[in-house]
Scaffold this active site. Structure first.
Site, PDB file in Angstrom:
ATOM      1  N   HIS B  72       0.665  -1.325  -0.146  1.00  0.00           N
ATOM      2  CA  HIS B  72      -0.025   0.026  -0.128  1.00  0.00           C
ATOM      3  C   HIS B  72       0.761   1.179  -0.005  1.00  0.00           C
ATOM      4  O   HIS B  72       0.508   2.253  -0.623  1.00  0.00           O
ATOM      5  CB  HIS B  72      -0.915  -0.084   1.150  1.00  0.00           C
ATOM      6  CG  HIS B  72      -1.584   1.233   1.369  1.00  0.00           C
ATOM      7  ND1 HIS B  72      -1.304   2.129   2.327  1.00  0.00           N
ATOM      8  CD2 HIS B  72      -2.720   1.923   1.012  1.00  0.00           C
ATOM      9  CE1 HIS B  72      -1.949   3.149   2.422  1.00  0.00           C
ATOM     10  NE2 HIS B  72      -3.038   2.938   1.438  1.00  0.00           N
ATOM     11  N   GLU B  75       1.861   2.017  -3.637  1.00  0.00           N
ATOM     12  CA  GLU B  75       0.882   2.617  -4.083  1.00  0.00           C
ATOM     13  C   GLU B  75       0.999   4.054  -3.981  1.00  0.00           C
ATOM     14  O   GLU B  75       0.669   4.769  -5.062  1.00  0.00           O
ATOM     15  CB  GLU B  75      -0.470   1.865  -3.535  1.00  0.00           C
ATOM     16  CG  GLU B  75      -1.804   2.487  -4.223  1.00  0.00           C
ATOM     17  CD  GLU B  75      -2.842   2.657  -3.412  1.00  0.00           C
ATOM     18  OE1 GLU B  75      -3.148   4.000  -3.094  1.00  0.00           O
ATOM     19  OE2 GLU B  75      -3.455   1.866  -2.885  1.00  0.00           O
ATOM     20  N   HIS B  76       0.935   4.357  -2.774  1.00  0.00           N
ATOM     21  CA  HIS B  76       0.987   5.981  -2.600  1.00  0.00           C
ATOM     22  C   HIS B  76       2.204   6.509  -3.403  1.00  0.00           C
ATOM     23  O   HIS B  76       2.073   7.669  -3.914  1.00  0.00           O
ATOM     24  CB  HIS B  76       1.029   6.417  -1.154  1.00  0.00           C
ATOM     25  CG  HIS B  76       0.081   6.358  -0.452  1.00  0.00           C
ATOM     26  ND1 HIS B  76      -0.806   7.558   0.197  1.00  0.00           N
ATOM     27  CD2 HIS B  76      -1.205   5.396  -0.374  1.00  0.00           C
ATOM     28  CE1 HIS B  76      -1.665   7.272   0.687  1.00  0.00           C
ATOM     29  NE2 HIS B  76      -2.176   5.710   0.477  1.00  0.00           N
ATOM     30  N   GLU B 152      -3.524   8.051   7.477  1.00  0.00           N
ATOM     31  CA  GLU B 152      -4.604   7.302   6.977  1.00  0.00           C
ATOM     32  C   GLU B 152      -5.059   5.981   7.969  1.00  0.00           C
ATOM     33  O   GLU B 152      -6.190   5.739   7.940  1.00  0.00           O
ATOM     34  CB  GLU B 152      -4.068   6.660   5.650  1.00  0.00           C
ATOM     35  CG  GLU B 152      -5.183   5.750   4.936  1.00  0.00           C
ATOM     36  CD  GLU B 152      -4.729   5.356   3.462  1.00  0.00           C
ATOM     37  OE1 GLU B 152      -3.653   5.878   2.971  1.00  0.00           O
ATOM     38  OE2 GLU B 152      -5.577   4.510   2.797  1.00  0.00           O
TER      39      GLU B 152
END
Lengths: 438, 449
Positions: B72, B75-76, B152
């Site tokens: 993840h 991904e950012h 997040e």
């Protein structure tokens, strides 16, 4: 920078709006005299229908807060000869979908039904709208669900923040409290209150309709009369405009959480205001939802203070709001608020650059077509346009209105819209170094 | 997820996993480039729009021990820029052309997408192909973005007792599979993720022979092939891509029970998740039966078995639901969720659920209810065709977990063929508490009056 040049150069010339012009919106008048807007598309054998009754939860009678919302939850819980279960079984056997919702300013009906059994689905929906039963056992059961939601809201930082903001802004107007009501008000509601709310909210003098899909204008006219013919001609009046009581400052609401949820804002701008388009463009630059907006760049990307931040112009029937929201760890909420205040002051003082204006225009004009992504969204857009009193050719002229915005316009409107001295922040959490303004 | 401010809810499998009979089937064309990139074209010419998605066969369940969250995090970081895209300009360039873009990560995949006017397809294909191999990031980018993913996590998990319970339950459900790792990562491991970790992940998994490209909308297969050859074609395949053989579950012999007490809880609830078989290539029968079982037990607030027993016949619960998620490479999950009515304890609510399940296992479903669900399944094929991005998501996700286009398009037929006997056999197989975890979300003892 050679990258993308060939493609982008070609695009710069070809910035014509994607062919929305091919989408034809018809105005349909039913035999009974009710108007609707329709986009016919026979590609997929179903119809999406969006009905809006102006008024919504703001029609709640004094002391009956939550009645319209409870009614919305009950309208599919039995109608005519069918009890709750019978109604659900009939709907599911047709594979139709009906959703009912009450917002501040409107009661919404969202329906999808197959072409192959359209008549039966429409009859069933008509039964719910015009002959709901509101059986006492259903009232009690759905009331418990609403109360369960309200109890959750009491411990949800985001909901606490938005409700606190509304309460501070709108005094004793319906906008000041949740449309769902309070635990006390909902507990006290009776079956008669629900029936009164139904009679007040669903009437033919306040309805707009958007439809899209596998249906002709003539067929739609008949559908409308079957759905609405049994409703009363008039309903309850909307209340008057909401006052604006929010003073600048900070309100901290203590809540046990590693993060603070922050709502901030001040008064907004009316949808009918000649400056609305320029304001809309400015908000897009500030934090309208793009990753490249100013606040996403400054608060998230450069400083890592939040996962996301957004701002919204919220023109309602009886008040206009300019609202922003973000979450940040308790030690970062204050620094993030400082960035927001600085950006608010900067845009008020300096406006935006020619480059930001141009880029935002290409975004807004180019992305408009992306909204029309299927029958469901199209029907919703058609209903929304009518709620906003827009002309039927708005889809064709909307991008021209955006193109026509000048730098002069936005600089002038920026000074009007952004009022750094008027900002109020509601902070729900345990933010480091922040206290409520006295 | 990089997603904001939209909620990233996993769509109900029932709504998206269904496909049309041949007459209604969407126009799908597939081909593979020489470098191994799989390409799927879904034509929909109703509006001049296009969706590009690229799905990498790398997700949280592929992470190395101690590096949870790296899939993840990368991904950012994929939005930081390349040699050609200036820092933090990836999304801005798309937005300037009236498009939008985002990305999402799961246990089995990481996916990126753009939606844009059809005449801008070439631009986004050039950009997506470029960042498959030419990503650039500075130490500062990594440090700042790590703060973003920690925020997040704080927003989506640490601030939500229900999400915390779900995370703990998943960790308990999977004894050996990496599906027990949270996608966002465990906080203490996220804090240690660095640039080298991100680059190692990127270099290992981001290659044409480890990806599926979906182009959906107002396009032709010929045009897509031309553009795919031009932009993705020159990218060399990686020779480090191995079959995704991951740790499997041992026999599960003992049920697990968790209780999470948090002062932010207002409505206590019971949540139970069973291990369940997943969809497999050429073998989706049991998955189809489980999908229908979930609908029967908890699909409707008025007519489902749990709603009837606990909300209508008795006032035990204010809310019930059931779900099945079998779109995964390894084991799937089957879940039940019950919010007790005021005055009903979690213990009593759970006992009522178990009694209802026992009764169902003995008597089976109402045949009329079974038929209604079949009808709704057939209709969802029609409604589903209205949602281009949903269709693209369905193909992307299901191809990425190893199903074929034939499996995807044949699933409706499998569903149509499910019998009540199939459903009951699947129910007896799956509703076994030895391979389940039951979670209670409660208020702290002292707060309970």
């Amino acid at each position: 920078m050679s990258f993308l040049r060939p493609v982008l150069a070609a695009l710069a010339l070809a910035l014509a709006t994607p062919a929305l012009a091919e989408m034809k919106i018809q105005e349909v008048t039913s035999p009974g005299g009710v108007k609707a807007w329709l986009v016919e598309d026979h590609g997929i054998p179903f119809t999406a229908l969006e009905i809006r009754f102006v008024g919504g939860t703001s029609l709640d009678a004094p002391g009956k807060r939550g009645a319209t919302n409870l009614m919305a939850g009950l309208i599919e819980e039995g109608a005519g000869d069918l009890d709750s279960r019978g109604f659900a079984e009939a709907r599911d056997a047709l594979a139709a979908s009906f959703r009912f919702d009450a917002s501040n300013d409107a009661f919404s009906v969202s329906a999808k039904f197959l072409t192959e059994n359209r008549d039966q689905a429409v009859d069933l929906l008509a039964l719910a709208l015009t002959d709901p039963r509101f059986d006492q056992d259903a009232v009690d059961r759905v009331r418990e669900q609403v109360l369960s939601g309200l109890r959750s809201d009491e411990k949800d930082a985001g909901t606490i923040a938005s409700r606190s903001f509304d309460r501070l802004a709108f005094g004793d107007h319906p906008y000041a409290s949740a449309g769902e009501g309070t635990v006390d008000s909902v507990t006290a509601l009776t079956r008669d209150d629900v029936i009164a709310a139904w009679k007040g909210a669903l009437a033919r003098d306040r309805v707009v309709i958007g439809a899209a899909g596998d249906i002709t204008a003539e067929e739609l006219g008949l559908v409308i009369d079957r759905l609405l013919g049994g409703l009363p001609a008039t309903g309850a009046p909307q209340p008057g405009p909401a006052p604006w009581l929010l003073k600048p400052g900070v309100t901290v609401v203590d809540f046990p959480s590693p993060q603070s949820v922050v709502y901030f804002g001040h008064q907004g701008i009316d949808r009918d205001d000649p400056d609305f388009f320029a304001a809309y463009l400015l908000n897009e630059v500030m934090a309208g939802g793009r990753f490249s907006s100013r606040l996403m760049r400054e608060v998230r990307e450069k400083r890592g203070l939040t996962y996301g931040i957004g701002t919204w112009l919220i023109p309602m029937d009886l008040a206009d709001l300019y609202l922003g929201q973000f979450s940040a760890s308790n030690d970062k909420a204050g620094p993030a608020m400082d960035v927001v205040k600085a950006e608010w002051a900067r845009i008020a003082a300096e406006g935006i650059t020619q480059q930001e204006l141009d880029e935002t225009k290409t975004y807004l004009t180019g992305s408009y077509a992306l909204r029309f992504s299927g029958n469901g969204p199209i029907a919703g857009i058609l209903a929304g346009m009518q709620l906003d009193h827009l002309p039927i050719d708005y889809v064709d002229t909307r991008n021209d209105k955006i193109e026509a915005i000048t730098l002069e316009d936005v600089q002038r409107v920026a000074k009007r819209l952004y009022q750094p001295d008027q900002l109020h922040f509601v902070v729900v959490g345990q933010p480091t170094g922040l206290t409520s303004t006295p | 997820m990089r997603l904001f401010p939209f909620l990233a809810l996993k769509p109900l499998v029932l709504l998206t996993a269904l496909l049309a009979p041949p007459a209604l089937a969407e126009q799908v064309t597939t081909f593979r480039l020489d470098n191994g990139l799989d390409v799927v074209v879904i034509e929909d010419h109703r509006a001049p729009l296009v969706v590009q998605q690229i799905w990498y066969r790398a997700g949280a369940a592929d992470e190395m021990p101690g590096k949870s969250g790296i899939a993840h995090f990368l991904e950012h970081l994929m939005f930081k820029g390349t040699e050609k895209i200036p820092p933090n300009m990836f999304s801005a360039l798309i937005e300037q052309q009236g498009g939008d873009d985002n990305a999402f990560t799961s246990w089995d995949y990481t996916a990126y997408y753009q939606r844009i006017a059809a005449d801008r397809l070439e631009m986004v294909m050039e950009m997506e192909a470029d960042r498959m191999r030419n990503l650039r990031m500075t130490e500062d980018d990594v440090t700042t973005e790590r703060q973003v993913i920690l925020e997040e996590r704080a927003q989506r998990t640490d601030s939500d007792p229900g999400a915390l319970l779900g995370e703990q339950m998943r960790a308990a459900l999977f004894l050996n599979s990496h599906y027990g790792i949270p996608i966002i990562g465990w906080r203490h491991e996220m804090e240690g993720l660095g640039r080298d970790d991100a680059l190692a992940w990127y270099r290992k998994y981001y290659a044409p022979n480890n990806a599926t490209l979906i182009i959906a909308g107002d396009v032709t297969p010929d045009e897509v092939r031309r553009l795919a050859e031009k932009y993705y074609g020159p990218i060399a395949p990686s020779d480090g891509i191995a079959p995704r053989i991951r740790p499997q579950e041992p026999p599960q012999l003992a049920e697990r029970r968790l209780k999470l007490a948090d002062e932010r809880v207002s409505n206590p609830y019971v949540y139970r998740v069973y291990l369940a078989p997943e969809r497999n290539p050429g073998d989706q029968d049991e998955a189809a039966a489980l999908l229908i079982l979930a609908e029967l037990l908890g699909g409707s607030g008025q007519t489902s078995v749990l709603a009837r027993a606990l909300q209508f016949d008795t006032q035990t619960a204010v809310y019930t639901s059931a779900f099945y998620d079998g779109t995964s490479i390894d084991d799937g999950t089957f879940g039940l969720y019950v919010v007790p009515a005021p005055g009903v304890t979690l213990e009593a609510a759970e006992a009522a659920v178990d009694a209802t399940l026992a009764d169902f296992l003995q008597k089976g479903p109402d045949p009329a209810a079974f038929e209604r669900i079949k009808t709704q399944i057939r209709a969802s094929e029609i409604y589903g065709k209205d949602d281009l991005q949903g269709l693209a998501n369905m193909y992307g996700e299901e191809l990425t977990i190893g199903l074929s286009v034939e499996d995807i398009q044949g699933f409706d037929e499998v569903l149509a063929g499910v019998t009540i006997e199939d459903v009951m056999a699947a129910a007896h197989q799956v509703l076994n508490r030895n391979s389940s975890v039951t979670g209670w979300l409660t208020q702290p003892e002292e707060a309970v009056k």
